[in-house]
Scaffold this active site. Structure first.
Site, PDB file in Angstrom:
ATOM      1  N   GLY A 354      33.154  35.096  47.312  1.00 17.48           N
ATOM      2  CA  GLY A 354      32.385  36.312  46.872  1.00 17.48           C
ATOM      3  C   GLY A 354      32.522  36.060  45.449  1.00 17.48           C
ATOM      4  N   THR A 355      31.866  35.594  43.853  1.00 22.48           N
ATOM      5  CA  THR A 355      32.223  34.978  42.543  1.00 22.48           C
ATOM      6  C   THR A 355      31.492  36.132  41.321  1.00 22.48           C
ATOM      7  OG1 THR A 355      32.187  32.775  43.130  1.00 22.48           O
ATOM      8  CG2 THR A 355      31.789  33.264  40.786  1.00 22.48           C
ATOM      9  N   VAL A 356      32.096  36.357  40.232  1.00 19.44           N
ATOM     10  CA  VAL A 356      31.602  36.837  39.182  1.00 19.44           C
ATOM     11  C   VAL A 356      31.571  35.984  37.891  1.00 19.44           C
ATOM     12  CG1 VAL A 356      32.578  39.027  40.047  1.00 19.44           C
ATOM     13  CG2 VAL A 356      34.120  37.898  38.388  1.00 19.44           C
ATOM     14  N   MET A 436      26.305  33.094  39.756  1.00 22.03           N
ATOM     15  CA  MET A 436      27.389  32.726  40.697  1.00 22.03           C
ATOM     16  C   MET A 436      26.810  32.934  42.205  1.00 22.03           C
ATOM     17  SD  MET A 436      28.744  36.901  39.685  1.00 22.03           S
ATOM     18  CE  MET A 436      27.446  37.615  39.056  1.00 22.03           C
TER      19      MET A 436
END
Length: 536
Positions: A354, A355-356, A436
């Site tokens: 799940g 990336t930021v 992302m």
């Protein structure tokens, strides 16, 4: 007024944002503003990126955590630096140990797929090497957000609810109980606009800041991770945390249409994008919205992925050299594989030898491309009691097949999906970019870069353009607003097209470009997230 905050019946238009003194672009407004606060206090782009990263673990817990990994590309002092802060598998994490625990493959959730988290170590390392403000001061905005609370944003709420509904069904063991205690409100997940507080998270951030990260890797937080792992059949131990050190690496690059595109070397998958760009370098992409352009992009990306998935692993265990994969000779051979019809991609044989996401820039020319993630949404689903630390599940990327390039073994880094990007021209920085979203990331990089370089779109337009993603073999998924006539033409070329019902899975990006003559910064942020650009 009670309304669906995600309901948008009209096409919205967002313009690029300009600034002179500094800019922070990321997927959440409160996190971007935390970074801007550091710039206004005399910090540099590195301080801003760290503050934003720490704040994102609070306000966007669906996508990243203190228990995840990170990578960074930093332009400072006239050159580009790369930081790999991905953790290794624990000493006890072997094929035999996983099979003895009753698994035929590495599970998605629980303590078995937990690898050493690198994110807190990356913050401390970046601060020590390049930061200007005291490390604990840089974490202060994130601590305030966690203690005082904040209203949950629309897109975060969407993914939070999705995970909560899934976890209610699949996370039934005792080791998951603290995830529900931490991330739910009286048996439900928070709604958009509802205030959320994370006091344990705040206290852990304070301990990390006061100890320059040592509390997480050598002190009481490491003890708590160790104890919870031992008590619930996990494999990670304090000695694994004590061994962690972020690794400074030389970024890899390729030249494309007069620009140099930079990525983190393996174990990151940025190599996939560079392989695709090498193939496209001698091809004519004359117009963006044509079936031929989309076909060439898709086919080149498929070939890049085929090689990446076949060769990328822990850099100490790769069977080929990156420079051989990126050679002109190899690109020429791979280019021959592209025809007028869709292919099923296979890896090639290079010549032997799940990336930021956060983009930050200051008024001194320093720029940071930073990315962090806990892998899947909410990672392992395991939260260490009393700490707010949601451990990642990056170990799910390993294989229990001994012949696989990412075969599991102790103290090994797996193929890593998160990748920061950076663009330069004639040895001068253009700026940071990133998209992302797991295996969408190299594909997002390719699409944003070609929109920028080939078709001269501004950062916001490059991010707003409809996206596609390769899933497997000849299967391509396209966004809901992807042009129907092009999707139909791609079908006639042999692509198997699936149309998505929403933007989930197509990545969420940020871009900052710098004008070398004026120093003016131009930013774009993705409408697929709660994106925001904080400027000064």
């Amino acid at each position: 007024m009670n309304s669906d905050v995600l309901y948008q019946p009209y096409v919205s238009k967002r313009n690029p944002v300009f600034a002179k003194k500094g800019m922070v672009a990321t997927s959440h407004p409160l996190a971007a503003e935390a970074g801007k606060e550091m710039l206004m206090k005399g910090g540099n782009a590195v301080d801003a990126a760290i503050a934003t990263a720490a704040a994102l673990t609070v306000v966007e817990p669906t996508s990243n955590s203190m228990g995840g990994d990170s990578f960074a590309l930093v332009w400072i002092d006239g050159r580009l630096h790369g930081l790999n802060a991905s953790g290794k598998s624990p000493r006890k994490m072997s094929m035999e140990a996983v099979k003895e625990a009753g698994y035929k493959e590495i599970p998605e959730h629980g303590l078995i797929p937990v690898t050493v988290p690198g994110a807190p170590g990356s913050w401390a390392e970046l601060s020590e090497k390049f930061g200007r403000l005291p490390f604990k001061d840089v974490l202060a905005p994130a601590i305030s957000l966690a203690e005082e609370g904040f209203p949950v944003s629309p897109v975060v709420s969407k993914y939070w609810k999705r995970s909560y509904e899934l976890f209610k069904e699949v996370l039934t063991g005792e080791e998951f109980s603290n995830w529900f205690d931490t991330f739910s409100l009286s048996g439900r997940c928070p709604e958009a606009g509802e205030i959320w507080k994370a006091p344990d998270h705040a206290e852990t951030l304070r301990k990390i800041g006061d100890s320059n990260g040592d509390a997480f890797y050598k002190g009481e937080l490491a003890d708590q991770i160790d104890s919870y792992s031992r008590n619930h059949g996990g494999l990670i131990r304090k000695e694994d945390l004590e061994d962690f050190t972020p690794e400074w690496v030389e970024p890899i690059s390729t030249s494309y249409k007069g620009f140099d595109i930079w990525e983190i070397p393996p174990n990151g998958q940025g190599l996939n994008t560079l392989l695709a760009l090498n193939i496209l370098e001698d091809m004519n992409l004359s117009e963006k919205e044509t079936v031929d352009t989309y076909h060439l992009l898709i086919e080149a990306m498929k070939l890049g992925f085929a090689d990446g998935l076949h060769y990328i692993t822990d850099p100490h265990e790769m069977s080929v050299r990156v420079k051989d994969l990126l050679s002109e000779e190899y690109a020429k051979e791979r280019r021959k594989k592209i025809s007028d019809k869709a292919m099923t991609p296979e890896a090639g044989e290079p010549p032997k030898g799940g990336t930021v996401y956060i983009a930050a820039a200051d008024n001194e020319g320093n720029m940071v491309s930073f990315i962090q993630s806990s892998y899947m949404d909410f990672g392992s689903g395991v939260v260490v009691p009393g700490t707010g630390i949601n451990l990642q599940n990056r170990g799910h990327g390993f294989s229990l097949n001994k012949g696989h390039v990412n075969a599991l073994s102790p103290r090994k880094k797996t193929y890593h999906t998160i990748i920061p990007g950076f663009l330069t021209k004639e040895n001068q920085p253009v700026g940071p970019f990133g998209v992302m979203g797991a295996f969408m990331q190299p594909q997002g990089h390719l699409q944003v870069l070609t929109s920028t370089i080939n078709f001269h779109l501004n950062p916001q337009a490059a991010l707003d353009a409809p996206r596609w993603r390769w899933l497997e073999e000849k299967t391509i998924e396209v966004e809901p607003h992807f042009p129907d006539h092009i999707a139909q033409s791609l079908e006639r070329k042999g692509h198997q097209i699936k149309k998505a019902v929403d933007e989930t899975g197509f990545g969420r990006g940020q871009v900052i470009w710098r004008d070398p003559a004026t120093g003016v910064l131009t930013g774009g942020t993705d409408s697929r997230a709660d994106g925001h650009i904080a400027v000064w």
